[in-house]
Design an enzyme around this catalytic site. Sequence first.
Site, PDB file in Angstrom:
ATOM      1  N   ALA A   1      12.875 -44.930  -6.019  1.00  0.00           N
ATOM      2  CA  ALA A   1      14.291 -45.301  -5.897  1.00  0.00           C
ATOM      3  C   ALA A   1      14.393 -46.806  -6.120  1.00  0.00           C
ATOM      4  CB  ALA A   1      14.826 -44.950  -4.507  1.00  0.00           C
TER       5      ALA A   1
ATOM      6  N   CYS B   1      -0.407   0.509   7.621  1.00  0.00           N
ATOM      7  CA  CYS B   1      -0.881   0.970   6.318  1.00  0.00           C
ATOM      8  C   CYS B   1      -2.251   1.615   6.423  1.00  0.00           C
ATOM      9  CB  CYS B   1      -0.938  -0.188   5.334  1.00  0.00           C
ATOM     10  SG  CYS B   1       0.693  -0.827   4.943  1.00  0.00           S
TER      11      CYS B   1
ATOM     12  N   ALA C   1      15.774 -50.585  -5.166  1.00  0.00           N
ATOM     13  CA  ALA C   1      15.831 -51.233  -3.855  1.00  0.00           C
ATOM     14  C   ALA C   1      17.138 -50.879  -3.141  1.00  0.00           C
ATOM     15  CB  ALA C   1      15.694 -52.743  -4.013  1.00  0.00           C
TER      16      ALA C   1
ATOM     17  N   ARG D   1      19.838 -23.230  -6.419  1.00  0.00           N
ATOM     18  CA  ARG D   1      21.044 -23.094  -7.214  1.00  0.00           C
ATOM     19  C   ARG D   1      20.887 -22.198  -8.438  1.00  0.00           C
ATOM     20  NH1 ARG D   1      22.199 -28.585  -5.291  1.00  0.00           N
ATOM     21  NH2 ARG D   1      20.352 -29.129  -6.441  1.00  0.00           N
TER      22      ARG D   1
ATOM     23  N   GLU E   1      11.557 -32.926   0.641  1.00  0.00           N
ATOM     24  CA  GLU E   1      12.200 -33.678  -0.446  1.00  0.00           C
ATOM     25  C   GLU E   1      12.850 -34.876   0.209  1.00  0.00           C
ATOM     26  OE1 GLU E   1      14.183 -31.504  -3.586  1.00  0.00           O
ATOM     27  OE2 GLU E   1      13.721 -29.617  -2.593  1.00  0.00           O
TER      28      GLU E   1
ATOM     29  N   ARG F   1      11.274 -24.836  -4.278  1.00  0.00           N
ATOM     30  CA  ARG F   1      12.256 -24.738  -3.197  1.00  0.00           C
ATOM     31  C   ARG F   1      12.490 -23.261  -2.851  1.00  0.00           C
ATOM     32  NH1 ARG F   1      17.923 -27.971  -4.038  1.00  0.00           N
ATOM     33  NH2 ARG F   1      16.718 -29.903  -3.879  1.00  0.00           N
TER      34      ARG F   1
ATOM     35  N   SER G   1      16.510 -39.004  13.774  1.00  0.00           N
ATOM     36  CA  SER G   1      16.164 -39.375  15.156  1.00  0.00           C
ATOM     37  C   SER G   1      17.373 -39.688  16.022  1.00  0.00           C
ATOM     38  CB  SER G   1      15.207 -40.566  15.152  1.00  0.00           C
ATOM     39  OG  SER G   1      14.006 -40.178  14.543  1.00  0.00           O
TER      40      SER G   1
ATOM     41  N   ASP H   1      22.207 -39.891  -0.647  1.00  0.00           N
ATOM     42  CA  ASP H   1      22.496 -38.974  -1.764  1.00  0.00           C
ATOM     43  C   ASP H   1      23.416 -37.822  -1.380  1.00  0.00           C
ATOM     44  OD1 ASP H   1      20.696 -40.555  -3.058  1.00  0.00           O
ATOM     45  OD2 ASP H   1      19.021 -39.145  -2.908  1.00  0.00           O
TER      46      ASP H   1
ATOM     47  N   GLU I   1       0.828  -1.211   0.000  1.00  0.00           N
ATOM     48  CA  GLU I   1       0.000   0.000   0.000  1.00  0.00           C
ATOM     49  C   GLU I   1       0.864   1.264   0.000  1.00  0.00           C
ATOM     50  OE1 GLU I   1      -0.134  -2.656   1.974  1.00  0.00           O
ATOM     51  OE2 GLU I   1      -2.022  -2.798   3.071  1.00  0.00           O
TER      52      GLU I   1
HETATM   53 ZN   LIG Z   1       0.857  -2.794   6.005  1.00  0.00          ZN
END
Ligand SMILES: [Zn+2]
Length: 367
Positions: A165, A87, A167, A210, A298, A187, A230, A203, A55
């Site tokens: 993926a 505002c 096994a 990027r 992901e 992302r 965990s 991985d 605003e």
């Molecule tokens: Zn505001």
Amino acid sequence: MFSEDDHLYMRQALDLAGRGLFSTMPNPRVGCVIVKDGAVVGRGAHLRAGEPHAEIHALREAGERAKGADVYVTLEPCSHHGRTPPCADALVAAGVGRVIAAMQDPNPRVAGTGLGRLQANGITTASGLLETEARELNPGFISRMTRGLPFVRSKIAASLDGRTALANGASKWITGEQSRADVQQWRARSCAVMSGIGTVLLDDPQMDVRQPDLIQLKSGKQPLRVVVDSSLRISPDARILQGGNTLVAYAVDDAARSAALRSAGAELVCLPGDAGKVSLRDLLLHLAGLDINEVLVEAGQGLNGALQQAQLIDEYLFYYAPILMGDAARGMFALPELTDMSQRVELEILEISGIGEDVHLRARPRR
Ligand SMILES: [Zn+2]
């Protein structure tokens, strides 16, 4: 109640709000259009927290022409002193004639107070114009204000037969380059990217934005990276810990490991749940407390299954590559066996598109 012109100008305001898609966090994305005598005289978008709201930008452009003008704004004007003055006060001072908001402030403690202050000063107000579109701009902010939880999206790249993926864990690269570029957009608009220890060990991903154009839009600010681990199995040398800005959530402490991770620059949070696992709900509450609006998951079938079972996923981004991987390969969600079709999880598909050679589906659980 709203005219065709009203819709037109609010659409322009929604487009302006989209300019802040990658950069307003933790604030909402907001756009504003000021119209005088049938002409747009001011436009504004909120771009970065701490900088002026939409605003204010629009009022500055409109100048004297704001007097008696119609103001279209995608979110109720604020009435409280945050990092910038309210505002609502600026709109009153400018002497605008009418303010139309797409939606009220989602924070139940302040909803209606901005419009109320305008009304108390003789300004005509209305809200609810293109509200669905306005809500879609800020699912994370709205979720945090109304549920105390971030909005959680899970991105899943799979073969056409639903496998994510082999096994043995190999999963690079199932989908094409264009799908991966699309994931970069999701992302980049997220406040946090979350993965599980299984994916990190297999991985060793970086999980950062990027694409140079996206990094520029975000002024170099990367999403917080979150690892659910965990029993603190992550290596202090893991790439996801490089450069800091990574939170490791764990459930079972190990003094030596946590000390090593802290000296590698990781933030740690202990959130024990059932059976020695991290409480995912507590983790999301914790993230909301850090002003995290949107989370992109992901991860592999373990974390996705646990999140799905706890009904913590709000949206799915599926990317299907035109390949088959066979039923020895891993699926999307590790879940206990269903024994009756009534236990199935139902989704609503919001969007289907082709991306390169892949098929993209965006879906939400029916609740
Ligand atoms: Zn505001």
